[in-house]
Scaffold this active site. Structure first.
Site, PDB file in Angstrom:
ATOM      1  N   HIS A   1       0.853  -1.199   0.000  1.00  0.00           N
ATOM      2  CA  HIS A   1       0.000   0.000   0.000  1.00  0.00           C
ATOM      3  C   HIS A   1       0.891   1.253   0.000  1.00  0.00           C
ATOM      4  O   HIS A   1       0.664   2.186  -0.780  1.00  0.00           O
ATOM      5  CB  HIS A   1      -0.924  -0.008   1.222  1.00  0.00           C
ATOM      6  CG  HIS A   1      -1.636   1.284   1.453  1.00  0.00           C
ATOM      7  ND1 HIS A   1      -2.895   1.542   0.959  1.00  0.00           N
ATOM      8  CD2 HIS A   1      -1.256   2.413   2.129  1.00  0.00           C
ATOM      9  CE1 HIS A   1      -3.251   2.774   1.313  1.00  0.00           C
ATOM     10  NE2 HIS A   1      -2.283   3.324   2.031  1.00  0.00           N
ATOM     11  N   GLU A   2       1.910   1.248   0.850  1.00  0.00           N
ATOM     12  CA  GLU A   2       2.825   2.409   0.905  1.00  0.00           C
ATOM     13  C   GLU A   2       3.598   2.542  -0.408  1.00  0.00           C
ATOM     14  O   GLU A   2       3.834   3.655  -0.878  1.00  0.00           O
ATOM     15  CB  GLU A   2       3.783   2.301   2.093  1.00  0.00           C
ATOM     16  CG  GLU A   2       3.107   2.226   3.467  1.00  0.00           C
ATOM     17  CD  GLU A   2       2.041   3.293   3.714  1.00  0.00           C
ATOM     18  OE1 GLU A   2       2.115   4.381   3.103  1.00  0.00           O
ATOM     19  OE2 GLU A   2       1.118   3.025   4.514  1.00  0.00           O
TER      20      GLU A   2
ATOM     21  N   HIS B   1       1.645   4.487  -2.787  1.00  0.00           N
ATOM     22  CA  HIS B   1       1.771   5.946  -2.649  1.00  0.00           C
ATOM     23  C   HIS B   1       3.014   6.461  -3.383  1.00  0.00           C
ATOM     24  O   HIS B   1       2.970   7.511  -4.018  1.00  0.00           O
ATOM     25  CB  HIS B   1       1.858   6.336  -1.170  1.00  0.00           C
ATOM     26  CG  HIS B   1       0.541   6.273  -0.446  1.00  0.00           C
ATOM     27  ND1 HIS B   1      -0.598   6.879  -0.929  1.00  0.00           N
ATOM     28  CD2 HIS B   1       0.188   5.682   0.725  1.00  0.00           C
ATOM     29  CE1 HIS B   1      -1.608   6.659  -0.080  1.00  0.00           C
ATOM     30  NE2 HIS B   1      -1.155   5.927   0.920  1.00  0.00           N
TER      31      HIS B   1
ATOM     32  N   HIS C   1       3.128   9.198  -6.532  1.00  0.00           N
ATOM     33  CA  HIS C   1       3.971  10.394  -6.604  1.00  0.00           C
ATOM     34  C   HIS C   1       4.829  10.383  -7.860  1.00  0.00           C
ATOM     35  O   HIS C   1       4.953  11.401  -8.544  1.00  0.00           O
ATOM     36  CB  HIS C   1       4.844  10.522  -5.351  1.00  0.00           C
ATOM     37  CG  HIS C   1       4.121  11.177  -4.225  1.00  0.00           C
ATOM     38  ND1 HIS C   1       4.118  12.529  -4.013  1.00  0.00           N
ATOM     39  CD2 HIS C   1       3.331  10.643  -3.253  1.00  0.00           C
ATOM     40  CE1 HIS C   1       3.359  12.822  -2.967  1.00  0.00           C
ATOM     41  NE2 HIS C   1       2.873  11.689  -2.481  1.00  0.00           N
TER      42      HIS C   1
HETATM   43 ZN   LIG Z   1      -2.059   5.272   2.630  1.00  0.00          ZN
END
Ligand SMILES: [Zn+2]
Length: 228
Positions: free
Chosen positions: A103-104, A107, A111
């Site tokens: 999940h990270e 991110h 970006h």
């Molecule tokens: Zn998150």
């Protein structure tokens, strides 16, 4: 003073609702995380290793990894382009660890690819930092001085925080979607099922926060209107 008490009573109820909903969603994510922490993922390696694979498969490199203290404190920081993973998710290989780490990584990919809700969210950060600390003071001043104009300004300031929380939703859901998709293509059914459960529980905390702030804003708006 009468109006002030009126605001306070309804506001207390909403604050209570927010606290209850927050506690409920927190205990749910902790339960799901604990459940899937005991199941080994089908991958070799740790959550960090699988997240690295996910980044590589998306063609994103240069992302750093660091360990942070705490449980479920994991986050991606765009300022240092680093995944900050908690002990278990950095060094453990459970389905829960892989789900959170991926999940990270989602991110970090957002970006790198300039995903537009992230850009809006990043642009709102300095605005929200300012409005979050000032809106209630302006609001209180408006109540005490009986100035509707000030109250309306306060609501606009508060609205920025609400907008921020609403923009956070697609960002979080998309990061989870990217993680589940990767685990679907590279892992096995168990990884995907666990990731779905853990990440849905995580998403609920963001939904609850956004929902209560929308209710809070609507309540304050209706009180302001009925006063006039
Ligand atoms: Zn998150």
């Amino acid at each position: 003073m009468y109006y002030y008490m009126g605001y306070d009573m309804g506001y207390m109820l909403i604050a209570l609702l927010a606290t209850a909903l927050g506690a409920l969603t927190q205990s749910y994510i902790q339960r799901m995380y604990a459940k899937w922490s005991t199941v080994d993922a089908s991958f070799d390696g740790t959550g960090a290793d699988v997240a690295k694979r996910m980044l590589r498969s998306a063609g994103v490199d240069g992302v750093g990894f660091a360990r942070i203290d705490g449980t479920l404190t994991d986050h991606y920081d765009p300022r240092d382009n680093t995944l900050h993973l908690s002990q278990d998710n950095c060094f453990g290989g459970s389905v829960a660890s892989v789900a959170v780490a991926c999940h990270e990584a989602g991110h970090a990919i957002q970006h790198a690819q300039g995903y537009s809700p992230v850009q809006i969210r990043t642009a709102l950060v300095p605005v929200v930092n300012l409005t979050q600390s000032t809106w209630s003071l302006v609001f209180l001043a408006g109540i005490l001085l009986q100035m509707t104009g000030l109250i309306q300004i306060a609501l606009i300031l508060f609205g920025a925080s609400v907008l921020f929380q609403l923009v956070t939703l697609p960002v979080e859901l998309d990061a989870s979607h990217r993680a589940v998709e990767f685990l679907q293509s590279q892992g096995q059914a168990i990884d995907q099922q666990g990731a779905r459960e853990v990440l849905t529980a995580a998403a609920l905390t963001y939904v609850a926060a956004a929902l209560t702030s929308v209710i809070q804003l609507l309540y304050l708006m209706s009180r302001t209107r009925s006063r006039r």
